[in-house]
Write an enzyme that holds these catalytic residues in place. Structure first.
Site, short mmCIF file in Angstrom:
data_model
loop_
_atom_site.label_atom_id
_atom_site.label_comp_id
_atom_site.label_asym_id
_atom_site.label_seq_id
_atom_site.Cartn_x
_atom_site.Cartn_y
_atom_site.Cartn_z
N GLY A 130 0.81 -1.23 0.00
CA GLY A 130 0.00 0.00 0.00
C GLY A 130 0.83 1.27 0.00
CG ASP A 135 -6.89 -1.30 -13.55
OD1 ASP A 135 -6.71 -1.93 -14.61
OD2 ASP A 135 -5.97 -1.04 -12.76
P1 AMP Z 1 -1.71 0.19 -11.08
O1 AMP Z 1 -0.75 -0.63 -11.85
O2 AMP Z 1 -1.06 1.31 -10.35
O3 AMP Z 1 -2.85 0.67 -11.91
O4 AMP Z 1 -2.32 -0.75 -9.95
C1 AMP Z 1 -3.01 -1.93 -10.24
C2 AMP Z 1 -3.58 -2.51 -8.98
O5 AMP Z 1 -2.54 -2.92 -8.09
C3 AMP Z 1 -4.48 -1.59 -8.19
O6 AMP Z 1 -5.51 -2.36 -7.63
C4 AMP Z 1 -3.55 -1.07 -7.12
O7 AMP Z 1 -4.25 -0.63 -5.99
C5 AMP Z 1 -2.71 -2.29 -6.82
N1 AMP Z 1 -1.39 -1.92 -6.28
C6 AMP Z 1 -0.38 -1.37 -6.96
N2 AMP Z 1 0.67 -1.16 -6.15
C7 AMP Z 1 0.32 -1.57 -4.92
C8 AMP Z 1 0.97 -1.62 -3.64
N3 AMP Z 1 2.22 -1.16 -3.47
N4 AMP Z 1 0.28 -2.11 -2.61
C9 AMP Z 1 -0.97 -2.57 -2.77
N5 AMP Z 1 -1.63 -2.56 -3.93
C10 AMP Z 1 -1.00 -2.08 -5.00
MG MG Z 2 -4.35 1.80 -11.51
#
Ligand code: AMP
Ligand code: MG
Length: 505
Positions: free
Chosen positions: A135, A261
């Site tokens: 997170g 997303d």
């Molecule tokens: P993103 O690639 O940033 O669009 O993220 C894709 C998914 O992975 C989303 O559901 C994010 O909330 C989750 N996510 C990305 N990085 C983290 C992290 N460091 N901790 C928890 N969830 C993550």
């Molecule tokens: Mg995202």
């Protein structure tokens, strides 16, 4: 010691604005309560006063330490109701039924001069949706998002904004130990194509309708009065995406992870991860380290947007028509309007970039011709367009056009330029006035990747945020000449070239 017992939590929460958390009032399945993790030593790196004013926040007299506490998540401002949002999504084409805010916490919404805006902490610790993630965010992706989103806003591209960047004083473990940070993201909303998919995957038509009605009220009130309000909603989302992707293509911007997303229903650019502005132009350019097959390559972006919009249509089918057999052709006909709208916006923007004030059918071919010449000649995207304005002013006097110097083979450019000058001659616009117009359409400064890397290195290695602030000041005035700042306009030397960028995790 629990958070409630800490001294800060005991002191009264500051009132920085009037929160009205309409999303948190949606039914339980839409969100889950979230609590930011504690930052050990929050320190304010950047605070966007102009944006705070626009949001109607009252932060006058609030000191930096308090701002750092608020925008690290240590102090929850009065009226905020922190939640993590549920969503699903297609990631690189594969459907994941539950993603959600794993490293983002929505503090709430405020209503400012430009309407309702989400205020979200990104990197403030785990939520219900974090799966195995921590997170958290490291300082690098936070500075990158801040710089690029604010540059995009200054370039006139619909985008989420950055209100604050704070280092937490906590370490974040990636390949190495890195300083942890939180970026405060401001968005028209955080509703994505994937939000609709979350409920569609659960066959929850009631929730899809609730979400669609909410989106109409918040983003597309004009659709609310249409005969088929959900069809009008879909049309409006398509129109905004067509306009958005056209803007990206006019600036050489590569989003990098156009998963469903990461496509905001509002039409804003969202989720600056492995994104980049191109230096040398090539239509097949890919930056993302995780995009092995070039799914999100530069020239693929309109096609992917269309693919994502088809996924949105699938979610909306039960709302589009009572008879599913009839809903499909309605959706298809509507989606077929995406490419023509995109292309119209695209050529419109490129006309301005080429200094044209009238429209002719052959303009599309003229644009294509320049882009092909640029790809063949390895020309820098941003510099080429910026330099064209000089040629407009110089062309009657100087035989050789200066822009040609940016090309490996200036002859190819010169051949194109003859056609372009003929086209310009069809319009009666004085050269100086035309050059001035072009300089409002062609930025001099974009946040170049190799310089972002320099900024991040200074922050990590020397705890020096001077380069960040200097670069931020430059890229948020992208169309101004800014004497003395030429270095920021230059493409990378061969050894400075950044070939890949990494996800914000
Ligand atoms: P993103 O690639 O940033 O669009 O993220 C894709 C998914 O992975 C989303 O559901 C994010 O909330 C989750 N996510 C990305 N990085 C983290 C992290 N460091 N901790 C928890 N969830 C993550
Ligand atoms: Mg995202």
């Amino acid at each position: 010691m629990t958070k409630a017992m800490t001294l800060e939590a005991l002191s009264e929460a500051p009132a920085i604005g009037r929160f009205d958390n309409s999303y948190a009032r949606l039914p339980a399945g839409f969100h889950v309560a979230a609590e930011p993790a504690r930052a050990a030593r929050p320190r304010l790196v950047a605070f966007n006063r102009g944006l705070a004013d626009e949001l109607g926040l009252d932060v006058e007299g609030v000191d930096d330490a308090t701002l750092a506490s608020i925008f690290s998540g240590n102090l929850i401002p009065q009226g905020a109701q922190p939640v993590a949002l549920a969503y699903a999504g297609h990631q690189f084409g594969s459907f994941v039924p539950q993603l959600g805010d794993g490293r983002a916490i929505l503090l709430g919404e405020v209503v400012g001069a430009k309407g309702r805006r989400d205020i979200q902490l990104k990197g403030a610790g785990p939520t219900h949706f974090s799966r195995r993630g921590d997170g958290l965010a490291a300082i690098g992706p936070v500075l990158r998002e801040y710089l690029v989103s604010e540059a995009m806003a200054a370039l006139g591209v619909p985008t989420t904004r950055s209100l604050a960047a704070v280092t937490t004083g906590n370490p974040v473990y990636r390949e190495t130990r890195l300083p942890g940070a939180v970026v405060t993201r401001v968005a028209a909303s955080h509703i994505r194509v994937g939000t609709f998919q979350f409920f569609a995957a659960r066959s929850d038509v009631g929730a899809i309708r609730t979400l669609a009605d909410y989106v109409i009220e918040r983003h597309f009130p004009e659709a609310g009065t249409a005969a088929n309000r959900y069809l009008a909603l879909y049309q409006a989302v398509i129109a905004r995406q067509a306009a958005l992707i056209a803007r990206w293509m006019q600036l050489g911007f590569i989003h990098g992870v156009m998963n469903t997303d990461n496509m905001a229903i509002s039409g804003e650019t969202i989720d600056y991860g492995p994104c980049a502005f191109m230096d040398e132009y090539h239509p097949a350019k890919v930056f993302s380290s995780i995009d092995a097959h070039g799914r999100y390559a530069f020239s693929n972006q309109p096609h992917i947007a269309q693919w994502n919009l088809a996924r949105l249509a699938e979610c909306l089918l039960p709302l589009l028509h009572d008879d599913p057999e009839q809903a499909v052709p309605v959706a298809q006909t509507t989606l077929s309007r995406f490419m023509p709208q995109f292309e119209e916006k695209l050529v419109e923007g490129f006309r301005a970039k080429l200094g044209l004030v009238t429209a002719r059918d052959e303009d599309k071919a003229l644009v294509k011709g320049l882009l092909e010449t640029m790809a063949a000649g390895g020309a820098d995207f941003t510099l080429t367009f910026r330099k064209l304005a000089e040629d407009v002013v110089l062309s009657p006097k100087e035989a050789a056009l200066s822009t040609g110097r940016l090309f490996a083979d200036p002859a190819g450019f010169d051949a194109w330029a003859r056609l372009w000058l003929e086209r310009l001659a069809m319009e009666d616009v004085p050269a100086e006035a035309r050059a001035a117009l072009m300089n409002r359409a062609n930025p001099k400064f974009i946040p170049r990747n190799h310089l972002i890397e320099e900024v991040i290195a200074a922050a990590i290695e020397r705890d020096d945020f001077g380069p960040f602030h200097e670069m931020l000041a430059v890229v948020t005035r992208p169309y101004d000449e800014q004497p003395g700042m030429e270095r920021y306009a230059e493409p990378p030397q061969p050894d400075e070239r950044v070939l890949q960028t990494f996800c914000g995790t």
